[in-house]
Enzyme design. Structure first.
Site, PDB file in Angstrom:
ATOM      1  CD  GLU A  35      28.402  13.342 -19.923  1.00  0.00           C
ATOM      2  OE1 GLU A  35      28.242  12.159 -20.304  1.00  0.00           O
ATOM      3  OE2 GLU A  35      28.422  14.303 -20.707  1.00  0.00           O
TER       4      GLU A  35
ATOM      5  CB  CYS B  57      22.628  -4.187  -6.136  1.00  0.00           C
ATOM      6  SG  CYS B  57      23.388  -3.009  -5.013  1.00  0.00           S
TER       7      CYS B  57
ATOM      8  CB  CYS C 236      20.794  -0.021  -3.968  1.00  0.00           C
ATOM      9  SG  CYS C 236      22.272   0.678  -4.743  1.00  0.00           S
TER      10      CYS C 236
ATOM     11  CD  GLU D 277      32.010  16.242 -21.797  1.00  0.00           C
ATOM     12  OE1 GLU D 277      31.260  15.742 -22.676  1.00  0.00           O
ATOM     13  OE2 GLU D 277      32.436  15.592 -20.829  1.00  0.00           O
TER      14      GLU D 277
ATOM     15  CD  GLU E 208      32.575   9.215 -25.856  1.00  0.00           C
ATOM     16  OE1 GLU E 208      31.552   9.688 -25.341  1.00  0.00           O
ATOM     17  OE2 GLU E 208      33.683   9.227 -25.298  1.00  0.00           O
TER      18      GLU E 208
ATOM     19  CG  HIS F  38      31.947  13.096 -29.918  1.00  0.00           C
ATOM     20  ND1 HIS F  38      32.527  14.337 -29.779  1.00  0.00           N
ATOM     21  CD2 HIS F  38      30.736  13.185 -29.317  1.00  0.00           C
ATOM     22  CE1 HIS F  38      31.696  15.128 -29.111  1.00  0.00           C
ATOM     23  NE2 HIS F  38      30.600  14.449 -28.826  1.00  0.00           N
TER      24      HIS F  38
HETATM   25 ZN   LIG Z   1      23.481  -0.907  -5.833  1.00  0.00          ZN
END
Ligand SMILES: [Zn+2]
Length: 675
Positions: A151, A158, A161, A311, A359, A362
């Site tokens: 997922e 940052c 990036c 899922e 979880e 769940h």
């Molecule tokens: Zn980053």
């Protein structure tokens, strides 16, 4: 056509995390799986911490045992790479792998989706782990798919990036002047002199701090950042996939997506995935159409190829405000709904309920009680038995939709970032408004991207096509000129891919639609206008376009206010086809009447449309035979008159055309249509 993986029936199983349990529990798991007809497990989703203890130290002993046990028990394996959450030692030793959030806060170790996608350390170690796993287990014949990360989501702001964003821009625009042009930086004196002036658009730069993520002062920058972030994360996926391919070139690679998840452009992922897999967690209030459209969106990512339902919960989720139980038969109904819309699997999260962390409440195949004499386990077992009987007839089968709705992530970003004209404009809602009519009337409708081959369809609807990118305007003109029926709505054709306005609205769609929009009135919540057509009056709401025709025929005009009599609904003959424009949002009655009229014009027929709560979906297999799914979404019985000779695909009972069949509450039947 082809199947998504090497399995001879609908795969049945799900996420199995035996590493959370002592080994004596594993044998009991195997016994339960056998009872329930489970034949596939997804392993190793979050095991990085145990697989790699330091830069050099790897330990596969426990995973070896788990894989051996599952193999001995004839379970197929979807093997994950574990890179959805990094180990604590890595965060301690290499803080660069930690993300910086939208507010500029450098994160500490914790959570998941926690790795910076542009961190060289994360990229090196995640792809190395993918290599080591695929090398180690390459000869195991039970592994039928690779599941990279889990997922994928979120974003990072940052310094790594930001630097990578500059490189990305240089690659795309070549010069800083081109960037200035694409982002319209002469506004507010934003002109940049050098690529080093570029900063990531966040809450400490271009976004309105009071409004956060949704409101940016420079839409073009924020949209480009999302494109860049999607590509950064897709690159992480590709790095792992390419390592896996070196060792197991014949085993397909996927990652699990999340339906309409808004932050990442899934069409970019789809290009790199061998098949689509996704996780279906509807809220209790979602309608069958709202769930079906998610399956169609996911299937459409790869032009209708079947997908994997990776899922779903067998019973409850834990993360919604209210985690309502799936009612008796509801798990079966939603499982077959996924299969009807293209899934070649029915898989759960999770196989055994964990005892700690977020979880633990769940739902699972094996609950905390550890018993097999529960309602949920009995339903799982019954479905397992049916899927065995169903065999392989649906695998790889496709729909034959002649209608399609366009959905585009970049278009959504443009709409949602837009400062004005109305915060009530809701792209997903408007797309769903149109889809619901197809769904309710059991008319197949694909969800397609802007790059899809339009000529496959007789009818295409593009609600709120705000951003008309590249040659899309010309391609739509060609589609209609050759006989296609096309419809679009208010707030369409405003901008090109950089969110720059292209002149009078609807911009590049103006000739096709034969209109131009002079003004648009954004009515506050609760305020409405109306329009009348063929004696019926419909609501006009959200954004009301005041239209001038330039060749189009007026189908209706507003009833009230200073613009009473002004056109808002038009059709233009263009070549051999027709292009419709609906200048406002409306009510359910309008969507119904209009979409059914379009289907009639495009000569798209409907079967089994007269039953409230009945969903009828067909898939066609390699040989062209039709498999029909009939799903009763009602909480009560429903009797349906069959429209053809058919055979029950599970118990092989034969039915004649005209025969009546009664469905129990939330019941499903699957038929092979007899030639
Ligand atoms: Zn980053």
């Amino acid at each position: 056509m082809g199947k998504i993986w090497n399995h001879n029936k609908i795969a049945y199983g799900g996420d199995y995390n035996p590493e959370q349990w002592p080994e004596e529990v594993w044998e009991e798991d195997m016994r339960c799986f056998k009872l329930a007809g489970i034949d596939i497990v997804t392993l190793n989703v979050f095991s990085w911490a145990s697989l790699q203890k330091d830069d050099e130290v790897y330990d596969f002993e426990r995973l070896d045992k788990i894989i051996k046990l599952c193999t001995e028990n004839d379970l197929k394996i979807c093997l994950a790479t574990s890179t959805g959450a990094h180990p604590a030692w890595m965060a301690r030793k290499y803080p660069e792998i930690l993300r910086t959030d939208f507010d500029g806060r450098k994160h500490k170790f914790g959570g998941r989706h926690n790795s910076c996608p542009n961190s060289p350390v994360y990229r090196r170690y995640s792809s190395l782990l993918a290599y080591k796993l695929s090398e180690r287990y390459k000869d195991n014949k039970n592994i039928i798919a690779w599941h990279v990360s889990n997922e994928y989501g979120g974003d990072c702001y940052c310094e790594n990036c930001e630097k990578a964003f500059r490189v990305w821009l240089k690659d795309r625009y070549k010069t800083i002047d081109e960037v200035n042009k694409a982002w319209n930086m002469s506004f507010w004196g934003h002109t940049l002199y050098d690529f080093d002036d570029v900063v990531a658009p966040s809450n400490i730069s271009e976004h309105f701090p009071l409004f956060g993520r949704d409101r940016t002062q420079f839409q073009s920058i924020s949209i480009d950042y999302r494109r860049f972030m999607t590509e950064s994360i897709v690159d992480c996926y590709k790095l792992e996939r390419d390592e896996i391919r070196k060792n197991t070139p014949d085993i397909p690679v996927t990652t699990n997506l999340m339906g309409f998840y808004p932050v990442l452009d899934y069409r970019k992922f789809a290009k790199e995935m061998e098949f689509i897999s996704w996780d279906n967690y509807p809220s209790p209030h979602e309608t069958p159409a709202e769930i079906a459209i998610c399956h169609e969106l996911m299937k459409g990512l790869k032009s209708g190829q079947s997908f994997c339902l990776m899922e779903q919960t067998p019973s409850v989720t834990n993360w919604q405000p209210f985690n309502k139980l799936k009612r008796p038969n509801e798990m079966r109904l939603l499982s077959y709904q996924a299969v009807a819309h293209g899934s070649d699997s029915v898989m759960f999260f999770q196989m055994r309920r964990s005892i700690g962390a977020c979880e633990k409440y769940h739902g699972a195949v094996i609950d905390h009680a550890g018993r097999t004499d529960t309602r949920v386990f009995r339903e799982i077992t019954a479905l397992g038995d049916e899927l065995k009987k169903l065999g392989d007839i649906t695998l790889g089968a496709r729909s034959k939709a002649r209608a399609a709705i366009i959905y585009d992530w970049e278009n959504r970003w443009g709409i949602e970032y837009s400062a004005g004209p109305s915060i009530l404009i809701d792209y997903r809602r408007e797309v769903t408004n149109y889809y619901e009519v197809f769904h309710k009337n059991n008319i197949a409708c694909d969800l397609i991207g802007p790059d899809e081959d339009f000529s496959k369809y007789d009818l295409i609807i593009a609600p709120i096509l705000y951003m008309v990118k590249g040659d899309m305007g010309e391609r739509l003109e060609k589609y209609v000129a050759e006989g296609g029926v096309f419809a679009t709505t208010y707030f369409s054709g405003y901008v090109e891919e950089h969110d720059l306005v292209t002149g009078a609205y609807p911009g590049k769609l103006k000739d096709l639609l034969g209109i131009w929009v002079e003004e648009s009135d954004a009515l506050p919540e609760g305020e409405k206008n109306s329009f009348t057509r063929d004696g019926k009056t419909y609501e006009a709401s959200i954004l009301l376009d005041l239209i001038h025709t330039e060749g189009a025929e007026v189908l209706s005009s507003y009833n009230e206010d200073f613009y009473a009599g002004t056109p808002m609904f038009t059709v233009n003959s263009f070549g051999k086809g027709k292009a419709y424009y609906i200048g406002c949002s409306s009510d359910k009655e309008f969507y119904k009447d209009f979409v059914l009229e379009l289907c009639e014009k495009a000569d798209i027929s409907k079967e089994l449309s007269n039953y409230e709560g009945l969903e009828a979906v067909s898939r066609y297999n390699d040989s062209g035979s039709e498999i029909l799914f009939l799903l009763n979404h009602n909480k009560s019985e429903l009797t349906v008159k069959l429209h053809a000779d058919m055979t029950d695909a599970i118990n092989k009972t034969e039915y004649k055309k005209g025969q009546e069949v009664t469905f129990g509450p939330r019941d499903v039947m699957i038929f092979s249509i007899n030639e």
